[in-house]
Design a protein around this motif. Structure first.
Motif, PDB file in Angstrom:
ATOM      1  N   LEU A  37      23.159 -23.879  78.362  1.00  0.00           N
ATOM      2  CA  LEU A  37      23.174 -22.465  77.989  1.00  0.00           C
ATOM      3  C   LEU A  37      22.823 -22.222  76.530  1.00  0.00           C
ATOM      4  O   LEU A  37      22.662 -21.073  76.120  1.00  0.00           O
ATOM      5  N   GLY A  38      22.744 -23.279  75.747  1.00  0.00           N
ATOM      6  CA  GLY A  38      22.411 -23.122  74.336  1.00  0.00           C
ATOM      7  C   GLY A  38      23.646 -23.042  73.462  1.00  0.00           C
ATOM      8  O   GLY A  38      24.780 -23.146  73.922  1.00  0.00           O
ATOM      9  N   SER A  39      23.411 -22.862  72.185  1.00  0.00           N
ATOM     10  CA  SER A  39      24.477 -22.801  71.188  1.00  0.00           C
ATOM     11  C   SER A  39      24.751 -21.347  70.821  1.00  0.00           C
ATOM     12  O   SER A  39      23.836 -20.507  70.856  1.00  0.00           O
ATOM     13  N   PRO A  40      26.014 -21.012  70.502  1.00  0.00           N
ATOM     14  CA  PRO A  40      27.194 -21.876  70.423  1.00  0.00           C
ATOM     15  C   PRO A  40      27.806 -22.109  71.811  1.00  0.00           C
ATOM     16  O   PRO A  40      27.572 -21.334  72.744  1.00  0.00           O
ATOM     17  N   ALA A  41      28.591 -23.171  71.918  1.00  0.00           N
ATOM     18  CA  ALA A  41      29.240 -23.480  73.189  1.00  0.00           C
ATOM     19  C   ALA A  41      30.403 -22.538  73.458  1.00  0.00           C
ATOM     20  O   ALA A  41      30.716 -22.244  74.610  1.00  0.00           O
ATOM     21  N   LEU A  42      31.042 -22.053  72.386  1.00  0.00           N
ATOM     22  CA  LEU A  42      32.204 -21.187  72.544  1.00  0.00           C
ATOM     23  C   LEU A  42      31.806 -19.709  72.513  1.00  0.00           C
ATOM     24  O   LEU A  42      30.934 -19.302  71.753  1.00  0.00           O
ATOM     25  N   PHE A  43      32.474 -18.961  73.350  1.00  0.00           N
ATOM     26  CA  PHE A  43      32.335 -17.510  73.383  1.00  0.00           C
ATOM     27  C   PHE A  43      33.573 -16.926  72.710  1.00  0.00           C
ATOM     28  O   PHE A  43      34.700 -17.230  73.103  1.00  0.00           O
ATOM     29  N   ARG A  44      33.371 -16.137  71.672  1.00  0.00           N
ATOM     30  CA  ARG A  44      34.476 -15.513  70.945  1.00  0.00           C
ATOM     31  C   ARG A  44      34.372 -14.001  71.085  1.00  0.00           C
ATOM     32  O   ARG A  44      33.296 -13.439  70.917  1.00  0.00           O
ATOM     33  N   GLN A  45      35.497 -13.378  71.381  1.00  0.00           N
ATOM     34  CA  GLN A  45      35.487 -11.921  71.559  1.00  0.00           C
ATOM     35  C   GLN A  45      36.861 -11.363  71.223  1.00  0.00           C
ATOM     36  O   GLN A  45      37.880 -11.981  71.546  1.00  0.00           O
ATOM     37  N   GLU A  46      36.875 -10.204  70.564  1.00  0.00           N
ATOM     38  CA  GLU A  46      38.150  -9.557  70.267  1.00  0.00           C
ATOM     39  C   GLU A  46      38.741  -8.959  71.530  1.00  0.00           C
ATOM     40  O   GLU A  46      38.038  -8.324  72.324  1.00  0.00           O
ATOM     41  N   ARG A  47      40.044  -9.186  71.714  1.00  0.00           N
ATOM     42  CA  ARG A  47      40.768  -8.639  72.856  1.00  0.00           C
ATOM     43  C   ARG A  47      42.099  -8.067  72.353  1.00  0.00           C
ATOM     44  O   ARG A  47      42.658  -8.561  71.370  1.00  0.00           O
ATOM     45  N   PRO A  48      42.634  -7.053  73.024  1.00  0.00           N
ATOM     46  CA  PRO A  48      43.938  -6.519  72.632  1.00  0.00           C
ATOM     47  C   PRO A  48      45.065  -7.448  73.076  1.00  0.00           C
ATOM     48  O   PRO A  48      45.075  -7.930  74.211  1.00  0.00           O
ATOM     49  N   GLY A  49      45.998  -7.684  72.161  1.00  0.00           N
ATOM     50  CA  GLY A  49      47.150  -8.506  72.473  1.00  0.00           C
ATOM     51  C   GLY A  49      48.424  -7.679  72.535  1.00  0.00           C
ATOM     52  O   GLY A  49      48.411  -6.528  72.992  1.00  0.00           O
ATOM     53  N   LEU A  50      49.511  -8.266  72.079  1.00  0.00           N
ATOM     54  CA  LEU A  50      50.802  -7.587  72.073  1.00  0.00           C
ATOM     55  C   LEU A  50      50.697  -6.281  71.289  1.00  0.00           C
ATOM     56  O   LEU A  50      50.175  -6.249  70.176  1.00  0.00           O
ATOM     57  N   HIS A  51      51.174  -5.188  71.871  1.00  0.00           N
ATOM     58  CA  HIS A  51      51.122  -3.842  71.293  1.00  0.00           C
ATOM     59  C   HIS A  51      49.688  -3.377  71.030  1.00  0.00           C
ATOM     60  O   HIS A  51      49.463  -2.480  70.211  1.00  0.00           O
ATOM     61  N   GLY A  52      48.714  -3.985  71.702  1.00  0.00           N
ATOM     62  CA  GLY A  52      47.329  -3.571  71.567  1.00  0.00           C
ATOM     63  C   GLY A  52      46.637  -4.077  70.315  1.00  0.00           C
ATOM     64  O   GLY A  52      45.498  -3.694  70.042  1.00  0.00           O
ATOM     65  N   GLU A  53      47.301  -4.943  69.536  1.00  0.00           N
ATOM     66  CA  GLU A  53      46.685  -5.476  68.320  1.00  0.00           C
ATOM     67  C   GLU A  53      45.614  -6.508  68.693  1.00  0.00           C
ATOM     68  O   GLU A  53      45.816  -7.353  69.564  1.00  0.00           O
ATOM     69  N   LEU A  54      44.464  -6.434  68.012  1.00  0.00           N
ATOM     70  CA  LEU A  54      43.326  -7.263  68.370  1.00  0.00           C
ATOM     71  C   LEU A  54      43.467  -8.692  67.854  1.00  0.00           C
ATOM     72  O   LEU A  54      43.998  -8.930  66.771  1.00  0.00           O
ATOM     73  N   PHE A  55      42.977  -9.637  68.651  1.00  0.00           N
ATOM     74  CA  PHE A  55      42.879 -11.034  68.240  1.00  0.00           C
ATOM     75  C   PHE A  55      41.569 -11.580  68.793  1.00  0.00           C
ATOM     76  O   PHE A  55      40.929 -10.959  69.646  1.00  0.00           O
ATOM     77  N   THR A  56      41.148 -12.736  68.304  1.00  0.00           N
ATOM     78  CA  THR A  56      39.902 -13.345  68.766  1.00  0.00           C
ATOM     79  C   THR A  56      40.198 -14.376  69.841  1.00  0.00           C
ATOM     80  O   THR A  56      40.852 -15.388  69.584  1.00  0.00           O
ATOM     81  N   MET A  57      39.748 -14.100  71.059  1.00  0.00           N
ATOM     82  CA  MET A  57      39.945 -15.021  72.167  1.00  0.00           C
ATOM     83  C   MET A  57      38.766 -15.978  72.250  1.00  0.00           C
ATOM     84  O   MET A  57      37.617 -15.589  72.026  1.00  0.00           O
ATOM     85  N   ARG A  58      39.055 -17.224  72.606  1.00  0.00           N
ATOM     86  CA  ARG A  58      38.028 -18.258  72.696  1.00  0.00           C
ATOM     87  C   ARG A  58      37.922 -18.764  74.132  1.00  0.00           C
ATOM     88  O   ARG A  58      38.934 -19.056  74.769  1.00  0.00           O
ATOM     89  N   LYS A  59      36.687 -18.866  74.601  1.00  0.00           N
ATOM     90  CA  LYS A  59      36.400 -19.433  75.912  1.00  0.00           C
ATOM     91  C   LYS A  59      35.069 -20.186  75.807  1.00  0.00           C
ATOM     92  O   LYS A  59      34.325 -20.013  74.833  1.00  0.00           O
ATOM     93  N   PHE A  60      34.762 -21.006  76.800  1.00  0.00           N
ATOM     94  CA  PHE A  60      33.429 -21.577  76.869  1.00  0.00           C
ATOM     95  C   PHE A  60      32.459 -20.544  77.431  1.00  0.00           C
ATOM     96  O   PHE A  60      32.816 -19.749  78.304  1.00  0.00           O
ATOM     97  N   ARG A  61      31.252 -20.544  76.925  1.00  0.00           N
ATOM     98  CA  ARG A  61      30.221 -19.643  77.425  1.00  0.00           C
ATOM     99  C   ARG A  61      29.911 -19.957  78.878  1.00  0.00           C
ATOM    100  O   ARG A  61      29.865 -21.111  79.293  1.00  0.00           O
TER     101      ARG A  61
END
Length: 214
Positions: A37-61
């Motif tokens: 699939l090419g680089s980068p191998a990791l997919f990073r995206q902001e998601r809402p966490g506790l109380h809706g505060e954003l964090f960066t979630m990591r997954k493989f593409r």
């Protein structure tokens, strides 16, 4: 010990060794993702966490990059058989263990969705953010992406209201079976879950008008 403290102990007890033990597998998957699939191998995206505060979630593409010139625009066009395999086996989720160790997420809880959904929830649905999001959850072991959005969000709120250590352990056990069977990976007619556009208002029963009442 509070409920949140007890859950944090469970998270660290499971996620820390799982992260360490999965590192060789993650290395192999990362190389395969970069080759296919090419680089980068990791997919990073902001998601809402506790109380809706954003964090960066990591997954493989699991998808190719958007490429309008080659007709790669929609999820259906961008998702490859290799990406489908990663999703169905949940190998794409392995880097998310780092989010659990960091405290962004828990092992069990409502799945972290997209930030643009925050203002589309009803007040009841928004209660899903009263707990940390989870790697797995009640909705995931009750149908995963085969559920409608309303069913899925209702299960998230049910988890918030009924959560306990015993429930978390049952969900973790059921998650193993769900992953092995590869159940509910896609929604009907979609390769992924369709976008949540908000729940329709409750139906209002029609009343006869004065003119038609006779």
């Amino acid at each position: 010990m509070s409920r949140l403290d007890a859950q944090r102990v469970l998270d660290l007890a499971f996620a820390t060794p799982a992260l360490v033990l999965s590192l060789p597998v993650q290395a192999v998957v990362a190389v395969a993702v970069r080759r296919r699939l090419g680089s980068p191998a990791l997919f990073r995206q902001e998601r809402p966490g506790l109380h809706g505060e954003l964090f960066t979630m990591r997954k493989f593409r699991t998808m190719r990059d958007v490429d309008e010139a080659h007709g790669l625009v929609t999820d259906e066009q961008r998702l490859t058989p290799f990406g489908s395999f990663l999703r169905s086996t949940s190998f794409d989720e392995l880097p998310t263990l780092w989010n659990i160790v960091r405290g962004d997420m828990s092992l069990v809880g409502p799945r972290p969705l997209l930030p643009q959904y925050l203002d589309r929830y009803t007040p009841e649905q928004a209660r899903r953010h009263e707990v940390r999001p989870g790697l797995t959850g009640l909705a995931q072991v009750s149908g995963r992406n085969a559920l409608t959005w309303e069913e899925r969000l209702a299960l998230d709120v049910e988890y918030v209201d009924t959560r306990s250590m015993a429930l978390d352990l049952r969900i973790l056990w059921r998650t193993v079976a769900t992953v092995l069977r590869r159940d509910g990976v896609t929604a009907e007619g979609h390769v992924t879950m369709p976008e949540f556009m908000g729940s329709p208002p409750p139906a209002v029963r029609d009343h006869p008008s004065e003119a038609s009442a006779g």
